[in-house]
Motif scaffolding. Structure first.
Motif, short mmCIF file in Angstrom:
data_model
loop_
_atom_site.label_atom_id
_atom_site.label_comp_id
_atom_site.label_asym_id
_atom_site.label_seq_id
_atom_site.Cartn_x
_atom_site.Cartn_y
_atom_site.Cartn_z
N LEU A 295 -7.37 -24.21 -19.26
CA LEU A 295 -5.77 -24.34 -18.97
C LEU A 295 -5.32 -25.05 -17.97
N LEU A 296 -5.98 -24.85 -16.69
CA LEU A 296 -5.62 -25.61 -15.50
C LEU A 296 -5.87 -27.10 -15.61
N SER A 297 -6.62 -27.35 -16.69
CA SER A 297 -7.27 -28.85 -16.72
C SER A 297 -5.87 -29.51 -17.49
N ALA A 298 -5.63 -28.92 -18.49
CA ALA A 298 -4.48 -29.29 -19.11
C ALA A 298 -3.00 -29.22 -18.26
N ALA A 299 -2.74 -28.33 -17.44
CA ALA A 299 -1.65 -28.14 -16.66
C ALA A 299 -1.56 -29.21 -15.56
N LEU B 110 -3.23 -32.39 -15.60
CA LEU B 110 -3.19 -33.54 -16.04
C LEU B 110 -1.71 -34.41 -15.97
N PRO B 111 -1.59 -35.50 -15.65
CA PRO B 111 -0.18 -36.25 -15.85
C PRO B 111 0.09 -36.15 -17.40
N VAL B 112 1.49 -36.45 -17.82
CA VAL B 112 2.03 -36.40 -19.06
C VAL B 112 0.95 -37.61 -19.76
N ALA B 113 1.02 -38.56 -19.24
CA ALA B 113 0.41 -39.70 -20.14
C ALA B 113 -1.10 -39.45 -20.33
N GLN B 114 -1.69 -38.59 -19.46
CA GLN B 114 -3.23 -38.52 -19.71
C GLN B 114 -3.23 -37.53 -20.60
N ALA B 115 -2.39 -36.31 -20.68
CA ALA B 115 -2.34 -35.28 -21.40
C ALA B 115 -2.23 -35.39 -22.82
N GLN B 116 -1.47 -36.93 -23.08
CA GLN B 116 -1.31 -37.08 -24.55
C GLN B 116 -2.20 -38.23 -25.02
N ASN B 117 -3.44 -38.01 -24.27
CA ASN B 117 -4.40 -39.08 -24.57
C ASN B 117 -5.26 -38.38 -25.96
N ALA B 118 -5.21 -39.26 -27.09
CA ALA B 118 -5.59 -38.71 -28.20
C ALA B 118 -7.05 -38.70 -28.16
N ASN C 89 -9.79 -25.15 -5.49
CA ASN C 89 -8.52 -24.83 -4.83
C ASN C 89 -7.30 -24.73 -5.92
N GLY C 90 -7.84 -24.20 -6.94
CA GLY C 90 -6.72 -23.90 -7.90
C GLY C 90 -6.57 -25.08 -8.85
N GLN C 91 -7.28 -26.20 -8.68
CA GLN C 91 -6.87 -27.43 -9.34
C GLN C 91 -8.23 -28.02 -10.19
N ALA C 92 -8.01 -28.26 -11.29
CA ALA C 92 -9.11 -28.79 -12.58
C ALA C 92 -9.65 -30.09 -11.85
N ILE C 93 -10.91 -30.23 -11.58
CA ILE C 93 -11.29 -31.35 -11.50
C ILE C 93 -12.65 -31.57 -12.26
N ILE C 94 -12.99 -32.97 -12.36
CA ILE C 94 -14.10 -33.41 -13.07
C ILE C 94 -15.27 -33.89 -12.18
N ALA C 95 -16.53 -33.09 -12.22
CA ALA C 95 -17.58 -33.19 -11.35
C ALA C 95 -18.77 -33.72 -12.11
N LEU C 96 -19.44 -34.67 -11.47
CA LEU C 96 -20.70 -35.31 -11.99
C LEU C 96 -21.78 -34.52 -11.82
N GLY C 97 -22.87 -34.20 -12.97
CA GLY C 97 -23.87 -33.42 -12.77
C GLY C 97 -25.03 -34.34 -12.00
#
Length: 201
Positions: A23-27, A29-37, A96-104
């Motif tokens: 849910l946080l990752s969706a919240a 994301l900028p609108v343009a990114q959230a609309q990525n199909a 810190n309450g924000q969704a981020i992408i980490a690399l394994g």
């Protein structure tokens, strides 16, 4: 009885943490990114969507990470949402309450946590860089590739020097391990090892 209740509570907590992270990752994301199909890759039969797609596209795409080789899924060991690519593993985390992408840390995993011989400290210069955090250095074609394709943010620090290793083609190649990658020297130049493909479940 108590142990069973504790296990159930931990399992429920894990699923709640995953739900919150998604849910946080969706919240965030900028609108343009959230609309990525979702983007489908016929080469591997897998999709790339949402925060993972956005990160893939802005951080090197096909050249750096390769094609997706799994779908997104919840890893049982820690409840994280992950997705494997030919050369990487994306992990959805919350900081810190924000969704981020980490690399394994695929370089560490693929090397089997080997303790590679370290080099004595030296002052970095234009042609060669020393990394005090791992006591390893980087130079030549591997240094150029590392700098041009994302540096520490994408690959991490080197965890070995250049070494000789037999690869899938049966031949010996010069390679160097990084926290999140393995660079390989082939006759056509430097390639990024397919560690994600090798380690994907």
């Amino acid at each position: 009885m108590i142990a069973t209740l504790v296990r159930r509570a931990l399992l429920q907590f894990r699923w709640m943490a995953v739900l919150i992270a998604v849910l946080l990752s969706a919240a965030y994301l900028p609108v343009a990114q959230a609309q990525n199909a979702p983007r489908y890759f016929s080469q591997t039969g897998h999709y790339l969507r949402g925060a993972f797609r956005s990160f893939w596209e802005r951080s090197g795409g096909l050249r750096t990470f390769g094609y997706p080789v799994t779908e997104e899924y919840v890893r049982a060991a820690d409840g994280r949402v992950v997705q494997y690519f030919e050369r990487a593993r994306f992990e959805l985390t919350v900081s810190n309450g924000q969704a981020i992408i980490a690399l394994g840390r695929l370089g560490v995993e693929a090397s089997g946590n080997r303790a590679f011989p370290q080099v004595p400290p030296f002052r970095s210069y234009a042609a060669r860089t020393y990394f005090p955090e791992t006591s390893h250095s980087l130079f030549g074609g591997f240094k150029i590739t590392w700098e041009r394709q994302g540096g520490a943010a994408i690959f991490g620090a080197p965890i070995s020097e250049e070494i000789q290793e037999q690869l899938a083609d049966g031949r010996w190649h010069t390679v160097q391990y990084f926290e999140r990658a393995r660079f390989e020297l082939w006759s056509d130049g430097v390639r990024l090892g397919l560690l994600g493909r090798a380690l994907a479940p």
